[in-house]
Design an enzyme around this catalytic site. Structure first.
Site, PDB file in Angstrom:
ATOM      1  N   GLU A  59       0.091  -0.858   5.875  1.00  0.00           N
ATOM      2  CA  GLU A  59       0.928  -0.328   6.608  1.00  0.00           C
ATOM      3  C   GLU A  59       0.985   1.225   6.751  1.00  0.00           C
ATOM      4  O   GLU A  59       1.325   1.695   7.663  1.00  0.00           O
ATOM      5  CB  GLU A  59       2.533  -0.950   6.215  1.00  0.00           C
ATOM      6  CG  GLU A  59       3.551  -0.689   7.029  1.00  0.00           C
ATOM      7  CD  GLU A  59       4.315   0.839   6.985  1.00  0.00           C
ATOM      8  OE1 GLU A  59       5.049   0.995   8.051  1.00  0.00           O
ATOM      9  OE2 GLU A  59       3.813   1.679   6.030  1.00  0.00           O
ATOM     10  N   HIS A  94       6.824   9.679   0.561  1.00  0.00           N
ATOM     11  CA  HIS A  94       5.591  10.463   1.031  1.00  0.00           C
ATOM     12  C   HIS A  94       5.543  12.048   0.343  1.00  0.00           C
ATOM     13  O   HIS A  94       4.737  12.650   0.758  1.00  0.00           O
ATOM     14  CB  HIS A  94       5.780  10.579   2.466  1.00  0.00           C
ATOM     15  CG  HIS A  94       5.182   9.263   3.235  1.00  0.00           C
ATOM     16  ND1 HIS A  94       4.511   9.377   4.438  1.00  0.00           N
ATOM     17  CD2 HIS A  94       5.553   8.097   3.041  1.00  0.00           C
ATOM     18  CE1 HIS A  94       4.355   7.932   4.789  1.00  0.00           C
ATOM     19  NE2 HIS A  94       4.902   7.206   3.947  1.00  0.00           N
ATOM     20  N   ASP A 110      12.115  -1.216   4.766  1.00  0.00           N
ATOM     21  CA  ASP A 110      11.250  -0.122   4.560  1.00  0.00           C
ATOM     22  C   ASP A 110      11.972   0.999   5.276  1.00  0.00           C
ATOM     23  O   ASP A 110      10.885   1.726   6.036  1.00  0.00           O
ATOM     24  CB  ASP A 110       9.763  -0.549   4.933  1.00  0.00           C
ATOM     25  CG  ASP A 110       8.910   0.510   4.589  1.00  0.00           C
ATOM     26  OD1 ASP A 110       8.871   1.104   3.938  1.00  0.00           O
ATOM     27  OD2 ASP A 110       7.969   0.410   5.587  1.00  0.00           O
ATOM     28  N   ASP A 120       0.951  -1.150   0.102  1.00  0.00           N
ATOM     29  CA  ASP A 120      -0.002  -0.053   0.069  1.00  0.00           C
ATOM     30  C   ASP A 120       0.908   1.372  -0.015  1.00  0.00           C
ATOM     31  O   ASP A 120       1.781   1.278   0.363  1.00  0.00           O
ATOM     32  CB  ASP A 120      -0.729   0.029   1.456  1.00  0.00           C
ATOM     33  CG  ASP A 120      -0.169  -0.032   2.447  1.00  0.00           C
ATOM     34  OD1 ASP A 120       0.897  -0.768   2.523  1.00  0.00           O
ATOM     35  OD2 ASP A 120      -0.493   0.830   3.336  1.00  0.00           O
TER      36      ASP A 120
END
Length: 478
Positions: free
Chosen positions: A154, A446, A178, A91
Site C-alpha cells: 500500500e 511515517h 488506515d 507493509d
C-alpha cells in the site's frame, strides 16, 4: 452477546500479537523466488508479516486465503453471499534514522508500543482481527461474510491489491482502518510523477555538483538531503562554509558540512512527515535547493534546474507557484510534496506526490504544470494515479459509523472529513476510511518513534468490534 467482555479479558494477547507483527521488518524489498519455486513479490520481510497474520487468523478458526503472495484475506463466513470487508495493509515505509526505540523491536514504554507500522497500519489490522475473534467467540453469526483483506504494498504501488482483485471479487461495502476518526467521507486524488531534465556538458570549469540525494519515499517528507560538490579551488570550500553559516543565521535551517577526500559533503536537515500533511514537516530537499541557489555551478543546466525548483516549488505546499493552486469547498487546497530528489552531472529528477481536490481531475493538474515545465525543458513522467473518493455524509454507512464512534468516545463535535491521504478506500467502491487516529492525538505515521498508545488501541478495538457487528448484521443487510 458480550463480545466486548472478550476484548477486555484478552487485551494482553492483543498487544502481544501487535508486537509480533511489528517485529517483522516489512519494508518492501526485492522480489525473490524460493527454493520451491514460489514467487514472493514484495520481499522477505513483507512475506513474513503476511504469513504471521494469516496464521493468526487460521489459529482463530477463520478461513484464510493467500492469493499468490500478492495479498490475501481472513474470512468470518456469513449466511448471505454479501461481503463486508476491512481493507488493511502490512507493509510499512522505511524506518529512517533518529529513533529512540528500535523501530522493529515492539518495545513498550510509558503506555506506548513503539515501532514502524504500529499506527500505519499494523495496529488497526490486528485490532480488527481480534474484533472479529471476539464476535466469533461470543457466538455471533454474521449475515454478510466479514473479510479482512491484507494488502502488502500500500505504501508504494498497490500492485498487490490490483492483483488480488484480479483474482477475487470486490466487496459490497466496508471500511479501511488506515486514516482518522471519526470518519473519512472523501479523499483527494493522488498523483505520483517525476519531473526530469537531462543536462548538457558544462562549457567551463568550476564548481561541480557531483551528487544530490534526498528522500526515501514519494509519500514522505524528506528529513535529510546529502550533496557532494567538488572544486579545484580549495578557497571555494571556505566560501561555501561561510555561506552555510550565513544561511543558518538568516533562515534557521541547519547545514552540516565536512570534507570527503578532495570534495565537500553538505547535509541539510528537515523534519519527516506524511506526504499528505507536508505542513507537519520540513522538506530537507527544499532547504538544500534554497541553499544551493546561492552558489554558482559550472553547469548552467544545473543552475537552471535549481532556479526552477526555488522559483516554482521551494517551500510552497499547495502548488500555487507552479500554476496548480486548485481548491474546492469539499476538500480544500491541493497538497504538493517533493518526496525524493536526485541530481547528478548528467540529469536531475524530482519525485512529486500530489493530492488534488475532489472536484478536479488528474488532467487539471498536468495541464496546469505544463506551461512552466515546458519553459525549462523539463519532462513529466507519470507513475501513479488514484482517483478521488467522496461519499455523502447522509449515507447510511456514514451515519452508522459516526454513531458508533460517538457512543464510544462521547465526541459529538468532530465531523466527517476529507483527507489528502490515499487509502484503500480507492481500491473498491463502497469503502470508507474509518480510524484509527483519534482527533487531537499526535500523528507519528511515517515519522521516527511511531507508536500506538495502548489505551487508544483498546478503545479502537472496541469501536471496530461494534462497527464490524453492525455492518455485517442482518439489520444492516436488509
Amino acid at each position: 452477546m458480550d463480545y466486548q467482555k472478550f476484548l477486555k479479558q484478552n487485551n494482553e494477547d492483543i498487544i502481544f500479537a501487535l508486537q509480533e507483527v511489528v517485529r517483522c521488518n516489512s519494508e518492501e524489498g526485492e522480489s525473490f523466488v524460493a527454493d520451491d519455486g514460489q514467487i514472493y513479490p514484495f520481499g522477505q520481510g513483507v512475506q513474513k508479516a503476511f504469513e504471521t497474520v494469516l496464521q493468526m487468523g487460521k489459529d482463530m478458526g477463520f478461513t484464510v486465503k493467500n492469493v499468490d503472495n500478492y495479498g490475501g484475506h481472513i474470512d468470518f463466513e456469513g449466511k448471505s453471499d454479501k461481503i463486508m470487508a476491512i481493507l488493511g495493509h502490512l507493509d510499512v515505509v522505511p524506518a529512517g534514522s533518529g529513533w529512540t526505540h528500535d523501530p522493529y523491536g515492539g518495545e513498550i514504554a510509558d503506555g506506548k508500543l513503539y515501532g514502524r507500522g504500529t499506527t500505519d497500519d499494523k495496529g488497526p489490522v490486528i485490532s480488527c482481527l481480534y474484533a472479529m475473534k471476539a464476535l466469533k467467540d461470543a457466538g455471533y453469526q454474521p449475515e454478510a461474510t466479514i473479510r479482512l483483506i491484507l494488502g502488502l504494498d500500500e505504501e508504494n504501488h498497490w500492485k498487490g491489491m490490483e492483483y488480488y482483485f484480479s483474482k477475487e471479487r470486490k466487496p459490497d461495502w466496508g471500511f479501511t482502518p488506515d486514516a482518522d476518526f471519526p470518519l473519512i467521507n472523501g479523499e483527494k486524488g493522488l498523483l505520483v510523477f517525476d519531473l526530469a531534465k537531462k543536462f548538457a556538458a558544462p562549457k567551463i570549469k568550476g564548481l561541480e555538483l557531483r551528487s544530490f540525494k534526498g528522500g526515501v519515499a514519494p509519500n514522505s517528507v524528506p528529513d535529510t538531503c546529502r550533496v557532494v560538490v567538488h572544486s579545484q579551488e580549495s578557497e571555494k570550500y571556505h566560501e561555501i562554509r561561510e555561506k552555510a553559516e550565513e544561511y543558518k543565521e538568516r533562515t534557521g535551517h541547519e547545514l552540516r558540512i565536512k570534507g570527503i577526500g578532495k570534495s565537500l559533503e553538505i547535509n541539510s536537515l528537515g523534519k519527516a512527515a506524511h506526504g499528505a500533511k507536508p505542513e507537519d514537516g520540513l522538506n530537507a530537499v527544499s532547504v538544500m535547493m534554497d541553499f544551493l541557489g546561492g552558489l554558482n555551478f559550472a553547469n548552467e543546466d544545473i543552475n537552471d534546474f535549481i532556479s526552477f525548483y526555488n522559483k516554482y516549488i521551494g517551500f510552497c505546499l499547495d502548488g500555487e507557484d507552479l500554476g496548480i493552486g486548485l481548491e474546492d469547498d469539499k476538500s480544500g487546497k491541493l497538497t504538493f510534496n517533493v518526496g525524493m530528489a536526485e541530481i547528478g552531472s548528467e540529469a536531475g529528477k524530482l519525485v512529486i506526490n500530489i493530492r488534488y481536490p475532489v472536484s478536479y481531475s488528474a488532467e487539471d493538474v498536468y495541464e496546469g504544470i505544463k506551461p512552466v515545465i515546458d519553459k525549462y525543458d523539463i519532462g513529466l513522467i507519470k507513475k501513479e494515479e488514484k482517483p478521488t473518493v467522496y461519499i455523502d455524509v447522509d449515507s447510511p454507512m456514514v451515519k452508522t459509523l459516526m454513531e458508533i464512534y460517538q457512543n464510544h468516545t462521547g465526541d459529538v463535535e468532530s465531523k466527517p472529513i476529507v483527507i489528502g491521504g490515499g487509502t484503500y478506500a480507492k481500491a473498491a467502491p463502497g469503502i470508507i476510511a474509518y480510524g484509527g487516529l483519534f482527533p487531537g492525538d499526535e500523528d507519528r505515521m511515517h515519522q521516527k518513534d511511531e507508536y500506538m498508545d495502548l489505551l487508544r488501541f483498546e478503545q479502537m478495538t472496541k469501536i471496530y468490534a461494534d462497527a464490524i457487528y453492525k455492518l455485517s448484521s442482518e439489520e444492516y443487510n436488509v
